[in-house]
Design an enzyme around this catalytic site. Structure first.
Site, PDB file in Angstrom:
ATOM      1  N   GLU A 267     -26.893 -64.985 -68.892  1.00  0.00           N
ATOM      2  CA  GLU A 267     -26.945 -65.938 -67.779  1.00  0.00           C
ATOM      3  C   GLU A 267     -28.294 -66.662 -67.717  1.00  0.00           C
ATOM      4  OE1 GLU A 267     -24.033 -64.864 -64.203  1.00  0.00           O
ATOM      5  OE2 GLU A 267     -26.112 -64.470 -63.696  1.00  0.00           O
ATOM      6  N   HIS A 288     -18.397 -45.779 -85.036  1.00  0.00           N
ATOM      7  CA  HIS A 288     -17.012 -45.619 -85.468  1.00  0.00           C
ATOM      8  C   HIS A 288     -16.165 -46.815 -85.065  1.00  0.00           C
ATOM      9  CE1 HIS A 288     -17.945 -41.424 -86.440  1.00  0.00           C
ATOM     10  NE2 HIS A 288     -18.774 -41.555 -85.417  1.00  0.00           N
ATOM     11  N   LYS A 402     -16.024 -71.096 -60.243  1.00  0.00           N
ATOM     12  CA  LYS A 402     -15.928 -70.623 -58.856  1.00  0.00           C
ATOM     13  C   LYS A 402     -15.405 -71.743 -57.957  1.00  0.00           C
ATOM     14  CE  LYS A 402     -19.979 -67.566 -58.812  1.00  0.00           C
ATOM     15  NZ  LYS A 402     -21.267 -67.398 -58.154  1.00  0.00           N
TER      16      LYS A 402
HETATM   17  O1  PA5 Z   1     -27.807 -63.455 -61.372  1.00  0.00           O
HETATM   18  C1  PA5 Z   1     -27.118 -64.045 -60.557  1.00  0.00           C
HETATM   19  O2  PA5 Z   1     -27.613 -64.865 -59.766  1.00  0.00           O
HETATM   20  C2  PA5 Z   1     -25.631 -63.790 -60.447  1.00  0.00           C
HETATM   21  O3  PA5 Z   1     -25.139 -62.990 -61.445  1.00  0.00           O
HETATM   22  C3  PA5 Z   1     -25.318 -63.132 -59.108  1.00  0.00           C
HETATM   23  O4  PA5 Z   1     -26.013 -61.922 -59.016  1.00  0.00           O
HETATM   24  C4  PA5 Z   1     -23.827 -62.875 -58.906  1.00  0.00           C
HETATM   25  O5  PA5 Z   1     -23.093 -64.039 -59.135  1.00  0.00           O
HETATM   26  C5  PA5 Z   1     -23.572 -62.392 -57.482  1.00  0.00           C
HETATM   27  O6  PA5 Z   1     -24.062 -63.331 -56.557  1.00  0.00           O
HETATM   28  P1  PA5 Z   1     -24.330 -62.949 -55.065  1.00  0.00           P
HETATM   29  O7  PA5 Z   1     -25.398 -61.935 -55.003  1.00  0.00           O
HETATM   30  O8  PA5 Z   1     -24.743 -64.237 -54.420  1.00  0.00           O
HETATM   31  O9  PA5 Z   1     -23.052 -62.432 -54.487  1.00  0.00           O
END
Ligand code: PA5
Length: 428
Positions: A267, A288, A402
């Protein structure tokens, strides 16, 4: 933590040739920290008193923790707890919006004995809010809202968002995610530390480990700084066509570290057509399953092996089967000895097949070493962002899917997204 990069196919001179960029990355990060645009580097110096007080309050009438959150809001805590405590029968995570998972958690717990930690920085992630709302519905017959509220801890933005609004309106116990800490860098904040402390992890020791890493990873000398080494080696490998980064701990308790790393690396760095695909593997199980490909498939991978020097427990193999000659080499040895021999065997095979790898070895798997690992990898990722020329703290491309889902579920303001989605794929 020891880092051996002898077989990374990157030598000292190559690393030194990019030392100016690595130092610039540190200066860039220091500047962001000074401007308070980036906050994860400050987390090791936080106090944990408020967390301990809240854990004590909830522990008076609960003995099980249900963490409701996803991605950066769950993986770090899950990883830390699993690494320090192993699998816990009193800890559950509701991350996925899969009804089967919800059913299995709900049927395993006594709702009245649970503390529910709802974690969402934005306060609006669909899976998290949906699991929270489904929990309220499922708990209806066992307790009313006032009773459920006593068992809740909401971790969210200190000021903004619907969850913060709810905490204020309903006087729900709450914790905060610093606004300048992206979700996947938040394990050392209230996000990871409340669940960990509740489950008996010593969070002060975790932060101590992170403090040590802070000292080491802000050193300007690349060869003495584990974060610069990790970032530099991976960047140079990427330039040589290693587009896949495999994280392969030889430790069941570190298996979730590979999941945590996977999110952080993907990410943070997968942007603008660049990035290295992180792959999770586990030693020895994946010997394995995956090693055939790693050794003899395309040479597009750099592998990180992590091992633990001193096991907390060990088991001797029985002095049995004397008549079976093919088993005799195992007699008298321990499981840890086999584990270590398999790791050495894998390294030898990597060298023979020309597979580049680094080996991180930690003395003991405990709070300190986890704090050190988390912080070092966060620093390595941030520095890598600079090398890639991208922002490692945002995730713009996560949002599109989303928005389409919101449109499909009829969230106000997302009507156009529904239409756009229907134009792109058939939704019926
Ligand atoms: O690193 C990030 O920003 C994302 O992976 C969030 O942690 C994830 O989408 C969850 O978001 P939130 O904490 O707003 O629910």
């Amino acid at each position: 933590m020891k880092l051996n990069y002898l077989h990374a196919h990157i030598d000292r001179s190559e690393l030194l040739s990019i030392s100016r960029h690595l130092k610039e990355a540190l200066s860039w990060l220091r500047e962001l920290v000074e401007k308070k645009e980036v906050g994860f580097t400050e987390l090791p110096f936080s106090s944990t008193e408020h967390i301990k007080a809240l854990v004590e309050k909830k522990r008076r009438f609960t003995d099980t923790l249900v963490l409701i959150g996803i991605g950066g809001s769950s993986l770090g805590a899950e990883c830390l707890i699993n690494a320090v405590k192993g699998r816990c029968s009193s800890f559950f995570v509701l991350d996925n919006a899969d009804p089967d998972k919800f059913a299995s958690v709900i049927s395993s717990i006594d709702l009245r004995r649970c503390c529910f930690n709802v974690v969402s920085k934005s306060g609006s992630t669909a899976e998290t809010i949906a699991n929270f709302m489904a929990l309220i519905e499922a708990a209806k017959d066992k307790m009313g809202w006032e009773e459920l509220k006593k068992r809740l801890v909401i971790t969210t933005d200190p000021e903004k968002g619907s969850l913060r609004e709810l905490c204020q309106k309903e006087s729900i116990d709450s914790l905060s995610v610093p606004p300048n800490v992206a979700g996947r860098y938040s394990v050392l904040s209230d996000v990871g530390l409340f669940p960990a402390e509740y489950m008996g992890v010593n969070t002060d020791k975790t932060l101590n480990g992170a403090k040590k890493a802070h000292k080491d990873t802000f050193k300007d000398a690349p060869l003495e700084n584990p974060a610069l080494l990790i970032a530099g080696i991976h960047w140079l490998s990427y330039l040589k066509g290693k587009t896949i980064s495999v994280m392969m701990p030889y430790s069941e308790r570190l298996s979730l570290f590979a999941d945590w790393f996977r999110q952080l690396w993907a990410e943070s760095l997968g942007k603008g057509g660049r990035g290295q695909t992180p792959v999770k593997a586990l030693g020895t199980v994946d010997q394995h399953s995956q090693i055939q490909l790693y050794n003899d498939g395309p040479k597009d991978k750099i592998i990180t092996l992590i091992s633990v020097e001193k096991a907390d427990v060990d088991f001797k193999m029985g002095d049995v089967f004397e008549e079976l000659e093919s088993f005799s080499y195992l007699r008298g040895h321990t499981l840890k000895e086999l584990f270590d021999a398999e790791l050495s065997g894998t390294m030898g095979a990597f060298v023979k097949y020309g597979v580049p790898f680094i080996h991180i070895s930690i003395e003991r798997l405990d709070e300190e070493s986890m704090g050190y690992l988390f912080f070092t990898y966060e620093m390595a990722t941030a520095v890598s962002g600079f090398l890639y020329g991208i922002n490692p703290f945002d995730q713009p491309a996560v949002e599109e899917g989303k928005r389409f889902a919101y449109g499909l579920l009829g969230r106000p303001g997302f009507e156009e997204k529904r239409k756009e989605l229907e134009g792109l794929i058939s939704t019926t």
